[in-house]
Design a protein around this motif. Structure first.
Motif, mmCIF file in Angstrom:
data_model
loop_
_atom_site.group_PDB
_atom_site.id
_atom_site.type_symbol
_atom_site.label_atom_id
_atom_site.label_comp_id
_atom_site.label_asym_id
_atom_site.label_seq_id
_atom_site.Cartn_x
_atom_site.Cartn_y
_atom_site.Cartn_z
ATOM 1 N N PRO A 245 67.828 32.848 84.621
ATOM 2 C CA PRO A 245 66.228 32.501 84.738
ATOM 3 C C PRO A 245 65.489 33.260 84.904
ATOM 4 N N VAL A 246 64.250 33.210 84.213
ATOM 5 C CA VAL A 246 63.355 34.008 84.357
ATOM 6 C C VAL A 246 62.069 33.615 84.942
ATOM 7 N N LYS A 247 61.598 34.677 86.282
ATOM 8 C CA LYS A 247 61.140 34.445 87.514
ATOM 9 C C LYS A 247 59.452 34.027 87.081
ATOM 10 N N PRO A 248 58.513 33.504 87.279
ATOM 11 C CA PRO A 248 57.130 33.587 87.403
ATOM 12 C C PRO A 248 56.270 33.799 88.178
ATOM 13 N N SER A 249 57.140 34.720 89.050
ATOM 14 C CA SER A 249 56.691 35.093 90.291
ATOM 15 C C SER A 249 55.489 36.237 89.494
ATOM 16 N N GLY A 250 55.460 37.244 90.633
ATOM 17 C CA GLY A 250 53.644 38.494 90.260
ATOM 18 C C GLY A 250 54.284 39.115 89.553
ATOM 19 N N LEU A 251 55.714 38.802 89.268
ATOM 20 C CA LEU A 251 56.282 40.551 87.974
ATOM 21 C C LEU A 251 55.235 41.252 87.770
ATOM 22 N N LYS A 252 55.002 42.801 87.491
ATOM 23 C CA LYS A 252 54.058 42.882 87.075
ATOM 24 C C LYS A 252 54.634 44.115 86.073
ATOM 25 N N CYS A 253 54.179 44.560 84.468
ATOM 26 C CA CYS A 253 54.703 45.965 84.904
ATOM 27 C C CYS A 253 53.629 45.849 83.358
ATOM 28 N N LYS A 254 54.172 47.799 82.650
ATOM 29 C CA LYS A 254 52.915 47.891 82.004
ATOM 30 C C LYS A 254 53.055 47.112 80.798
ATOM 31 N N LEU A 255 54.674 47.379 80.454
ATOM 32 C CA LEU A 255 55.109 46.156 79.392
ATOM 33 C C LEU A 255 54.787 45.239 79.164
ATOM 34 N N LEU A 256 54.723 43.780 79.949
ATOM 35 C CA LEU A 256 53.947 42.839 80.255
ATOM 36 C C LEU A 256 52.812 42.922 80.222
ATOM 37 N N SER A 338 64.775 39.427 80.251
ATOM 38 C CA SER A 338 64.050 37.668 79.658
ATOM 39 C C SER A 338 62.652 37.793 80.402
ATOM 40 N N GLU A 339 62.282 38.291 81.110
ATOM 41 C CA GLU A 339 60.969 37.729 80.470
ATOM 42 C C GLU A 339 59.995 38.484 79.666
ATOM 43 N N ILE A 340 60.484 39.593 78.711
ATOM 44 C CA ILE A 340 60.183 40.311 78.230
ATOM 45 C C ILE A 340 59.821 38.905 77.055
ATOM 46 N N LEU A 341 61.647 38.627 76.916
ATOM 47 C CA LEU A 341 62.017 37.550 75.532
ATOM 48 C C LEU A 341 61.061 36.070 75.855
ATOM 49 N N GLY A 342 61.098 35.701 76.907
ATOM 50 C CA GLY A 342 59.734 34.651 77.383
ATOM 51 C C GLY A 342 57.920 34.836 76.541
ATOM 52 N N HIS A 343 58.046 36.252 76.402
ATOM 53 C CA HIS A 343 56.465 36.151 76.745
ATOM 54 C C HIS A 343 56.296 35.408 74.904
ATOM 55 N N LYS A 344 55.510 35.106 75.302
ATOM 56 C CA LYS A 344 54.630 34.071 73.348
ATOM 57 C C LYS A 344 54.258 35.510 72.604
ATOM 58 N N SER A 345 54.229 36.717 73.028
ATOM 59 C CA SER A 345 54.251 37.759 71.974
ATOM 60 C C SER A 345 55.091 38.174 70.875
ATOM 61 N N GLU A 360 69.723 33.918 75.637
ATOM 62 C CA GLU A 360 68.357 34.495 76.268
ATOM 63 C C GLU A 360 67.343 34.168 75.043
ATOM 64 N N SER A 361 67.773 34.972 73.854
ATOM 65 C CA SER A 361 66.799 35.306 72.454
ATOM 66 C C SER A 361 66.990 33.834 72.038
ATOM 67 N N ILE A 362 67.833 32.545 71.547
ATOM 68 C CA ILE A 362 67.955 30.916 71.642
ATOM 69 C C ILE A 362 67.022 30.292 72.506
ATOM 70 N N LEU A 363 66.693 30.763 73.373
ATOM 71 C CA LEU A 363 66.027 29.528 74.477
ATOM 72 C C LEU A 363 64.799 30.222 74.478
ATOM 73 N N ASN A 364 64.588 31.295 74.238
ATOM 74 C CA ASN A 364 62.651 31.568 74.161
ATOM 75 C C ASN A 364 62.391 31.142 72.384
#
Length: 466
Positions: A245-256, A338-345, A360-364
């Protein structure tokens, strides 16, 4: 009025991040959606990865599963150090049986069912000793059909599978091209082939198989395995999609942070999984293909296998990072997929077609460039491209030769926006919706797990009568 006793089951996960992700999520679903008590045994190796440790620690913090790590076993006198993964992991699981037997005997209340992944079929013998139902949980449906049917092919096909002039016929399923067969079938004289054949036979002795798919995604293959006797007349439960599952928490990194600044569906993500690597020449061609496409990218890059531990950036063309610094990012460490594939960009995924990554790709809702490297990935890639229509793939298999920069440029442009790419995007979003519905209450996968739990409850009642 006495309450119904809680059903207790055991899940045994063999070493490796890929199936540990799915096994944990299966356990979480059984607890959260079906009120099952799950004891989760993790078979660890002395050199287990940081990824495995992180997954186990994360699962412990959720407190849904009783997680018990089983100590490493010594298999140095059983297989060679460089043995293929199928041989090595099934040997580990077979040698773990005494430890597992002791651990299960100490559980209270006694469990009523045992679930193992594809490498854990040796543990099915332990289930029999405790009068437990026994199930095998596998990733994708077509490779499952192949492994169940291999005992038949072993008698029918003469010579090596890979040199057959016609595709391998699986009753009711899409034929398998000889070039797409899984790695253990590449040489019938090797031990790995005999191990693979044995696993297929052991699976046929189980009470059923669980598949990480859903009815709408694999309708034809699931129907064939249920109706054609050649697959062993097993109960087949489609219980997916089960992904991290994608964690909607405060995960922050340069990529995101960087993705936040990009337009919607404008970035292609390139990753070949935890074990996938390219040759030096292929890294060069991929780099040029990305640069020529002028599409934004995130590329998780590892050095060629001969330079394990080396600097992956040394294999990029001279000046590549400078010329593309406004276009994309090259990552040589871990990336939160998971967080990358779930990003709108994110608008596309160049993937090795491991089944977890494919789901993961299909579900996003992200279409793919299929770039299979090993294991069952070639079969997955063919299904994604030719049956589901959510991926493009190069004309030459990446395992057979070098994919050139011009073709890479063309595939990136296609998946990111031309007419064919838009059709793939629409199709993958349809599958995304159907996958979400399958897991929701009343959906096909939810109902399959409900049916499975009822079987476990019935076995619990039988045990009480005895």
């Amino acid at each position: 009025m006495t309450s119904k006793p809680q059903t207790h089951v055991v899940i045994v996960s063999s070493p490796g991040v890929g199936h540990l992700v799915c096994d944990l999520e299966l356990g979480n679903r059984l607890v959260a959606d079906h009120n099952v008590h799950v004891t989760f045994f993790v078979v660890v190796e002395s050199n287990s990865s940081a990824g495995e440790s992180d997954l186990i620690q994360s699962a412990r913090t959720q407190k849904l599963l009783d997680i018990i790590e089983l100590p490493p076993v010594d298999i140095s006198d059983k297989v060679e150090p460089n043995s293929p993964i199928f041989t090595r992991l099934t040997t580990i699981m077979r040698e773990t049986n005494p430890i597992l037997r002791s651990a299960i005997s100490s559980l209270n209340p006694s469990p009523t069912a045992l679930f193992v992944d594809i490498f854990g079929t040796p543990a099915l013998d332990v289930a029999d000793e405790f009068h437990m139902l026994k199930y095998v949980f596998v990733t994708s449906a077509l490779p499952l059909a192949l492994i169940l049917y291999v005992p038949v092919l072993d008698k029918e096909v003469e010579g090596e599978y890979v040199v057959q002039k016609e595709p391998l016929r699986l009753p009711g399923c899409m034929p398998v091209r000889p070039a797409d067969v899984v790695d253990p079938l590449l040489n019938r004289t090797k031990l790995e082939y005999r191990v693979f054949l044995q696993v297929g036979l052991e699976m046929r002795q189980s009470d059923g198989v669980l598949v990480n798919t859903w009815e709408d995604l694999d309708t034809t293959t699931l129907k064939a395995m249920r109706e054609q006797e050649g697959y062993g007349s097993l109960a087949v439960y489609a219980v997916g999609p089960l992904v991290r599952p994608v964690k909607p928490s405060g995960l922050k990194c340069k990529l995101l942070d960087w993705l936040d600044e990009q337009p919607v569906e404008s970035v292609i993500y390139i990753s070949f999984g935890s074990a996938g690597v390219l040759s030096a020449q292929q890294i060069t061609e991929l780099a040029w293909g990305l640069e020529l496409s002028r599409k934004s990218f995130i590329w998780v890059l590892r050095p060629p296998i001969k330079d394990k531990g080396g600097n992956a950036l040394d294999y990029l063309p001279d000046g590549f990072l400078e010329r593309t610094h406004n276009l994309g990012l090259v990552v040589t460490q871990w990336a939160p997929q998971s967080e990358i594939l779930g990003h709108k960009s994110i608008g596309g995924f160049l993937s090795h077609c491991g089944w977890n990554s494919s789901l993961e790709s299909i579900l996003n809702g992200v279409p793919m460039i299929a770039w299979p490297l090993y294991a069952e990935q070639k079969m997955n890639a063919t299904m994604l491209a030719e049956e589901l229509g959510v991926a493009v793939r190069p004309k030459i298999a990446p395992t057979k030769g070098i994919v050139g920069r011009e073709e890479i440029e063309m595939m990136v442009r296609k998946v990111m926006g031309d007419q064919e790419g838009m059709a793939m995007r629409a199709r993958v979003k349809e599958l995304k919706d159907s996958g979400e519905k399958a897991c929701a209450e009343g959906g096909s996968s939810f109902n399959a797990l409900t049916q499975l739990v009822k079987q476990c409850e019935m076995n619990l009642q039988r045990q009480k009568v005895k």
